[in-house]
Structure formats: structure tokens, C-alpha cells
Design a protein around this motif. Structure first.
Motif, PDB file in Angstrom:
ATOM      1  N   PRO A 599     -62.737  22.176  90.082  1.00 49.12           N
ATOM      2  CA  PRO A 599     -62.877  21.916  88.875  1.00 49.12           C
ATOM      3  C   PRO A 599     -63.951  20.653  88.297  1.00 49.12           C
ATOM      4  O   PRO A 599     -64.575  21.011  87.300  1.00 49.12           O
ATOM      5  CB  PRO A 599     -61.356  21.410  88.566  1.00 49.12           C
ATOM      6  N   ARG A 600     -64.046  19.742  89.213  1.00 42.44           N
ATOM      7  CA  ARG A 600     -64.979  18.766  88.746  1.00 42.44           C
ATOM      8  C   ARG A 600     -66.449  19.134  88.856  1.00 42.44           C
ATOM      9  O   ARG A 600     -67.045  18.653  87.703  1.00 42.44           O
ATOM     10  CB  ARG A 600     -64.985  17.921  90.224  1.00 42.44           C
ATOM     11  N   HIS A 623     -63.729  27.228  78.886  1.00 39.33           N
ATOM     12  CA  HIS A 623     -63.060  28.158  79.097  1.00 39.33           C
ATOM     13  C   HIS A 623     -62.504  28.395  80.429  1.00 39.33           C
ATOM     14  O   HIS A 623     -61.196  28.726  80.556  1.00 39.33           O
ATOM     15  CB  HIS A 623     -63.533  29.309  78.456  1.00 39.33           C
ATOM     16  N   VAL A 624     -63.561  28.228  81.328  1.00 38.45           N
ATOM     17  CA  VAL A 624     -63.050  28.217  82.773  1.00 38.45           C
ATOM     18  C   VAL A 624     -61.970  27.340  83.167  1.00 38.45           C
ATOM     19  O   VAL A 624     -61.072  27.453  83.944  1.00 38.45           O
ATOM     20  CB  VAL A 624     -64.229  28.280  83.746  1.00 38.45           C
ATOM     21  N   LEU A 625     -62.130  26.206  82.737  1.00 35.29           N
ATOM     22  CA  LEU A 625     -61.482  24.733  82.880  1.00 35.29           C
ATOM     23  C   LEU A 625     -59.961  25.226  82.476  1.00 35.29           C
ATOM     24  O   LEU A 625     -58.949  24.562  82.916  1.00 35.29           O
ATOM     25  CB  LEU A 625     -61.960  23.637  82.546  1.00 35.29           C
ATOM     26  N   ARG A 626     -59.933  25.951  81.363  1.00 41.00           N
ATOM     27  CA  ARG A 626     -58.504  26.132  80.710  1.00 41.00           C
ATOM     28  C   ARG A 626     -57.661  26.752  81.648  1.00 41.00           C
ATOM     29  O   ARG A 626     -56.327  26.570  81.735  1.00 41.00           O
ATOM     30  CB  ARG A 626     -58.691  26.815  79.499  1.00 41.00           C
ATOM     31  N   SER A 627     -58.107  27.751  82.553  1.00 44.65           N
ATOM     32  CA  SER A 627     -57.317  28.282  83.381  1.00 44.65           C
ATOM     33  C   SER A 627     -57.308  27.750  84.871  1.00 44.65           C
ATOM     34  O   SER A 627     -56.698  28.466  85.840  1.00 44.65           O
ATOM     35  CB  SER A 627     -57.987  29.734  83.605  1.00 44.65           C
ATOM     36  N   GLN A 628     -57.542  26.494  84.876  1.00 43.38           N
ATOM     37  CA  GLN A 628     -57.697  25.666  86.384  1.00 43.38           C
ATOM     38  C   GLN A 628     -56.825  24.738  86.431  1.00 43.38           C
ATOM     39  O   GLN A 628     -56.438  24.383  85.318  1.00 43.38           O
ATOM     40  CB  GLN A 628     -59.038  25.502  86.658  1.00 43.38           C
ATOM     41  N   ASP A 629     -56.283  24.512  87.586  1.00 45.24           N
ATOM     42  CA  ASP A 629     -55.557  23.169  87.629  1.00 45.24           C
ATOM     43  C   ASP A 629     -56.385  21.876  87.572  1.00 45.24           C
ATOM     44  O   ASP A 629     -57.244  21.782  88.379  1.00 45.24           O
ATOM     45  CB  ASP A 629     -54.807  23.110  89.113  1.00 45.24           C
ATOM     46  N   LEU A 630     -56.132  20.996  86.531  1.00 41.65           N
ATOM     47  CA  LEU A 630     -57.011  20.078  86.468  1.00 41.65           C
ATOM     48  C   LEU A 630     -56.227  18.665  86.855  1.00 41.65           C
ATOM     49  O   LEU A 630     -56.931  17.477  86.699  1.00 41.65           O
ATOM     50  CB  LEU A 630     -57.271  19.630  84.798  1.00 41.65           C
TER      51      LEU A 630
END
Length: 652
Positions: A599-600, A623-630
Motif C-alpha cells: 500500500p505504501r 481506488h486501489v487503496l480503498r480495497s487494501q488494508d491500510l
């Protein structure tokens, strides 16, 4: 003691002191060092101690005194003779002498080699955070020098009085704040001796002698020209520092916030464990020998040290003092009761030896792994006098070389370095003394949030005329400044901005352009482009950053796909920090084509794309980040993502 035992002891002491010396001689990273050094240089050149906050961009005429003028003068003398390398060597010698004194004092007091090694290694781990070029690095040494007084190891009365006075005078001028510890220690012993006398457990002579030591120390305590005023300023400023989360003043158990490692667990629990052990030992001793064998002064002294060691991480090493008293009592018990000595030796010496070995392993792990990230990394940075990426070296070179003037709203830990390199040409808003008024505190705290930073910087300019900004980038959340701020220079994450309406704006922009043109800038080139391109070249030419980039580029040629992808990400991160956004985007794209990235990396790609004007790509990454564990992103990074989302929502 046999010849072989003496040989092993000597070798052990040499290894211990060599480890202390190597760690103490590490590259300078202390954020306080450089303002101390500048004060020392002023004291040496002017022959007087500054009594105003002359470095401040807001109130340079306000009263302010530091109570450790003698250390500052010594530091300036060492720096003048040997530069930063000389400072590192002097720091190593001071700490080697401190631990040598600790070892041989405990050895003398307890008559046990195992006890001396245990206490010294424990002290190493607990004091490791103080291995920095600043006055409190000498605190352990002064505590060691006070032990002969506290333990009663000086037999002659006159010698005790003279030694106490000399130690107090020296300590009060080298590090006035910490010197209060000796005064409080003697107050505890004096109070205890009076209590013992009143309850019939001590003679008049003992109480009188303790009071004489306290009186002599009090006279020495006031033999400092800055102590009282300096302590008053410290007392006024320490509250806000604690409220803002200054970790060294937090309770000892909070060490676990730094991560659960053997060292942090030991630091967090040591004062509590020692408190339990000391209480049990006092009960055992009193039952065995009666109340007359105990001293109220020692109780008050050790309880005070244990309270201080619990109260703040910076004081945790003080819990070794009650340990020394306990171990000395064990030695005295053996001398008075030989049968007890024989039984004690069967378990105490092996137990202390095992504890020393255990603590030694924790110390080694703490120094090598936790402090340096491994032997290889330690070797790679040891050649530098300044710890890489700690000080704004390139940006300060620019300020100094270009002749930039004015007040700087700066990253707090950079304040001391800017003071040493830039004053009186520039003044700082904040440094690690944190001598801020309530209004300054409010503005400073507002800049710590990216959502309120722009307004706070504008307020600092309008209210106090602070028209320069020098922060760790990105200074502005989206990487793009408002129209009234002009980028003068960018080297990695060191960014210098000038307010276009500032008093020095026209001259500073002209000087910046002239300096940039002399260092590779192009005629008629936009100032922002020139500041970024020249700064990037300078930053990447730094031997440390150059080595990092070369290693990452070499990794991109690996036949292992995972290693190659990680190297491509690293290359992108380095170019992003340098401000070379097209090269960073290319590296991120290559990494993404070879497999999933963290994510980074997607986060950096989103901001890199936005700053480059590619809003569509920035939206896709968001948009990709919204579906990842942040969860791996920091609070500040998540805050930037919110600002980016809002900015993109307002664009077509």
C-alpha cells in the motif's frame, strides 16, 4: 583472587568498555547538540553567558538562560580543536570513564566481580538512550562520582567534605538541572540520620556529619552563575513538553510503545522489579539484624531513586543505585556472618554471573540491532560524523551559501542545527528547548496537522513576520504550495519556501536564483524547477544517498523477480524523495508490472501522479487503496489520503 581470575576480569572489562566506547562514538544524531555548541561558541568568543533567547525568530530579546554553560564551553573547545570527529572521541572517552568508574566502584563496594559486571551491563542498557552528545550524557558519570559519598567509601571527614563541595560545584555548572540529584540525595541521608537519632538508633556525630555534607553541597550548588535562572526557565517549559509527548519524560512503562524488544521490556520493568527486590531485602535484613542495623537515610535515598526511575524513561538507570546498596549489604552480611557468606556464595555469585550474561545479551542486541539495524548497517554509517538523514545538511548549505535571511518556521528537531549553521543570518521559530509562548505553541501544534498547517504558517507570517518555511517534505499536503509560497530549494525531503509577501521575499528570491544558477541552474528557468532539479542533484550526490540509489539500481538487475520488484520500489521511493517525479513514476510502474506492491507504494504513486498533473492515474491509485488494508500507513499518511480524496473530488 587467582591470576587466571584477574586475567578474565581484565579481559571482560576491556570488552565492556570497548563496546561502550564504540557505541558512544557513533555518528552524532542528537537534536540538542548544535544549539548547545553555538551557545558554547558564543561563551568562548564573548566571555559571557547569553541571557536572552537570541536565536528566536519571534522574541530574541526575551530572558532565557541555560544552566549547563560549562559543558557548552567544553563542547565548543573540543569542536574547535577536533571538529565533529573530536566531539565523537570526547563523547566516547566520557562514557568509557563513566562505566569504568561504575564497574570499579561496585567492585570495591561489594567485593564481587559478578556484581560489578551485572550492575555495569544493566546500567549500559538502561542508560543507552543517553549515549548522545549533550550534557546529560555525563549524568551517569556524576552519579558514579557521588557513590563514594552515598556509600560512605571516603573514610576521612575532611576529604569527604572537600570532595562533596568540589563535585557539587562541577556538577552544578556542567549540568545544573541534574545536579539537584546530589542535593536531594544528601537531604535524604541527613533527614534519615536525624530520624535515627531521634528514635535512638544513631549517634549525634553521624547526624551532624550528614548535615555538614548537606550544607557544603548547598554552598557548592549555588556556585553557578546560571543555575537558579536556568532551572526557573526549565520548570516553566517542561510542562508543555510533556503534554506534547516528549518520550524521555514519559513514565518508564511507556518504553513498550517503542516496540516490544528485550531491551524495552527490561527498561519498562526494571524499576518495579528492583522495588520488589529492595523491599524484600530490607525486610530480610531487619529481621536478621534488628532495626538498629537499618538506616532510615538509606531507605529515603533508595525509595527516592526508585520513584525517579519510575517517573521518566530518562531516569530509569537510577534504579541501579538501590541494587548497589543491596549487593553491598550482602557483602557486609557475609563479612559479619561467615556461615551466611559460605551459603550465599553457593548461589549469589552464580546467579549474578548468569544475570550479567543475560543482561549482556540484551545489551548487545539493543546496541547492534535496535540502535543500528544490524552490524552491516552500523558499519555503513560509522564513517559519517553526522547520522545520515538526521540534519538538513544540503538545505542549510543553500541557506548559508545563498545568503538567505529572515525568520524560519522550521521542523523542531532541525532547530539546533539551523541555529549553529545559520544564526544570526537566520532565526528559528522552534528548537528542542521549546521556549514558546502559549500563542506560539498553538500555532506550532497546528502545523503538525496537514489539514491546519497552511493556515498556521500564514498566521506565523502575519503575526510575527516569519516568512521562511523549512520543514520535512511534503510541506504542503498535496505536494503543491499555495500561490503565495515560493519554493526556494528542495533537497530530498528538506524543503525551503519563501512567503511572497515577506519582508525578505524579493532579496531572498534573487539570491536563491543566483545561487542556483551558479550550481547548475539554467538561465530563464522557472525558480521552482531549478530549485528542485539542482537540489535533487545535490541530494543524490551525498555519499549516503548515492550509495542507497546504486544499491537499489543494482537490485533491479537481479534475476529474482521479488528482489527486482523490491529494488524498483526502492528506486521509486528515492526519486520521489528527491523530487524527480517522472523517474519515480517510471520506477513504480515497472514494479507494478512485475507483481503486487505494498500500500505504501500505491500511496506514493497516487501523490506522485497528482503532483505531476495526471489526475486520472491518481484517482485509479486511490481506488486501489480503498480495497487494501491500510494499517501499515501512518496517521499522517492517512490524513494526506483524505486531503487528496477531497482535492480529486473537486476536479473534473
Amino acid at each position: 583472587m587467582g591470576e587466571r581470575t584477574r586475567l578474565f576480569e581484565a579481559l571482560g572489562v576491556l570488552v565492556l568498555l570497548a563496546l561502550v566506547g564504540l557505541h558512544a562514538a557513533a555518528p552524532i544524531s542528537c537534536t540538542d547538540f548544535f544549539w548547545h555548541l553555538k551557545l558554547g561558541e558564543i561563551i568562548a568568543s564573548e566571555g559571557s553567558i547569553p541571557r536572552t533567547d537570541m536565536f528566536s525568530a519571534v522574541h530574541p530579546d526575551s530572558s532565557y538562560v541555560q544552566p549547563q554553560w560549562l559543558w557548552e564551553w567544553w563542547a565548543a573547545l573540543v569542536y574547535a580543536l577536533g571538529g565533529l570527529k573530536g566531539v565523537r572521541i570526547a563523547q566516547a572517552l566520557v562514557l568509557v570513564a563513566s562505566f569504568a568508574g561504575l564497574y570499579f566502584t561496585v567492585r570495591r563496594a561489594t567485593a564481587r566481580i559478578s556484581a560489578a559486571f551485572f550492575v555495569s551491563l544493566l546500567g549500559f542498557t538502561l542508560f543507552e538512550d543517553r549515549f548522545r552528545a549533550r550534557p546529560d550524557a555525563m549524568t551517569l558519570g556524576f552519579v558514579v562520582l557521588s557513590l563514594p559519598i552515598l556509600l560512605g567509601l571516603i573514610s576521612q571527614k575532611r576529604a569527604r567534605l572537600l570532595y562533596t563541595f568540589a563535585l557539587m560545584v562541577l556538577w552544578a555548572n556542567v549540568h545544573g538541572g541534574a545536579s539537584v540529584l546530589l542535593l536531594l540525595s544528601l537531604l535524604a541521608l541527613s533527614t534519615g540520620s536525624v530520624i535515627d537519632h531521634l528514635t535512638g538508633y544513631a549517634q549525634d556525630a553521624r547526624a551532624r556529619e550528614q548535615l555538614q555534607l548537606l550544607l557544603v553541597a548547598s554552598v557548592g550548588f549555588f556556585c553557578s552563575p546560571t543555575l537558579l535562572q536556568g532551572l526557573a526557565h526549565w520548570a516553566a517549559l517542561i510542562g508543555p513538553q510533556i503534554q506534547t509527548g516528549n518520550e524521555e519524560w514519559m513514565p518508564t512503562y511507556t518504553a513498550l510503545r517503542q516496540g516490544v524488544t528485550p531491551a524495552t521490556v527490561l527498561i519498562a520493568t526494571a524499576p518495579s522489579l528492583v522495588s520488589v527486590a529492595y523491599s524484600w531485602e530490607q525486610i530480610r535484613w531487619t529481621r536478621a539484624h534488628g532495626r538498629k542495623a537499618s538506616a532510615a537515610g538509606e531507605w529515603l535515598l533508595c525509595v527516592g531513586y526508585l520513584v525517579l526511575s519510575q517517573q521518566a524513561i530518562r531516569n530509569v538507570f537510577l534504579c541501579i543505585v538501590p541494587i548497589i546498596f543491596m549487593l553491598r549489604r550482602r557483602s557486609q552480611d557475609g563479612d559479619s556472618r561467615p556461615s551466611e557468606s559460605q551459603r550465599g556464595r553457593r548461589w549469589l555469585n552464580p546467579a549474578l554471573a548468569a544475570a550479567a550474561a543475560f543482561v549482556g545479551l540484551i545489551t548487545l542486541h539493543d546496541v547492534v540491532q535496535r540502535s543500528y539495524g544490524g552490524i552491516a548497517h552500523a558499519q555503513s554509517i560509522f564513517e559519517y560524523d553526522l547520522l545520515p538523514d538526521t540534519y538538513p545538511e544540503e538545505a542549510t548549505d543553500f541557506l548559508q551559501g545563498a545568503g538567505i535571511q529572515g525568520g524560519i518556521f522550521n521542523h523542531g528537531p532541525w532547530g539546533g542545527y539551523l541555529i549553529h549553521r545559520g544564526w544570526p543570518q537566520t532565526h528559528v521559530f522552534v528548537d528542542t528547548r521549546q521556549n514558546l509562548t502559549p500563542d506560539m505553541w498553538r500555532v506550532y501544534m497546528a502545523t503538525l496537522s496537514l489539514q491546519t498547517r497552511d493556515a498556521a504558517l500564514d498566521q506565523a507570517w502575519r503575526r510575527w513576520g516569519v516568512d521562511l518555511v523549512m520543514l520535512r517534505g511534503p510541506t504542503f499536503a498535496l505536494g503543491l504550495p499555495p500561490a503565495h509560497w515560493q519554493l526556494l530549494y528542495k533537497a530530498g525531503d528538506q524543503e525551503v519556501y519563501q512567503h511572497r509577501g515577506g519582508r525578505h521575499a524579493r532579496d531572498n528570491e534573487r539570491r536563491a536564483r543566483e545561487w542556483l544558477n551558479a550550481h547548475g541552474g539554467r538561465l530563464n528557468e522557472d525558480l521552482t524547477e531549478s530549485a528542485t532539479r539542482v537540489g535533487a542533484a545535490t541530494w543524490l550526490a551525498n555519499p549516503f544517498h548515492k550509495q542507497q540509489l546504486e544499491q537499489a539500481l543494482a537490485g533491479t538487475r537481479s534475476t529474482n523477480a521479488q528482489i527486482r520488484r523490491q529494488a524498483q520500489v526502492r528506486v521509486g521511493e528515492i526519486y520521489y524523495r528527491a523530487g524527480l517525479l517522472p523517474l519515480a513514476l517510471e520506477a513504480f510502474a515497472q514494479a507494478e508490472r512485475s507483481g503486487p506492491v505494498a500500500p505504501r507504494t500505491v500511496y506514493l504513486d497516487a501523490f506522485c501522479s497528482f503532483a505531476s498533473g495526471d489526475h486520472a492515474r491518481s484517482r485509479s491509485k486511490l481506488h486501489v487503496l480503498r480495497s487494501q488494508d491500510l494499517s501499515s500507513l501512518s496517521r499522517r499518511q492517512k490524513e494526506r489520503l483524505i486531503i487528496l480524496d477531497r482535492a480529486l473530488a473537486g476536479l473534473p
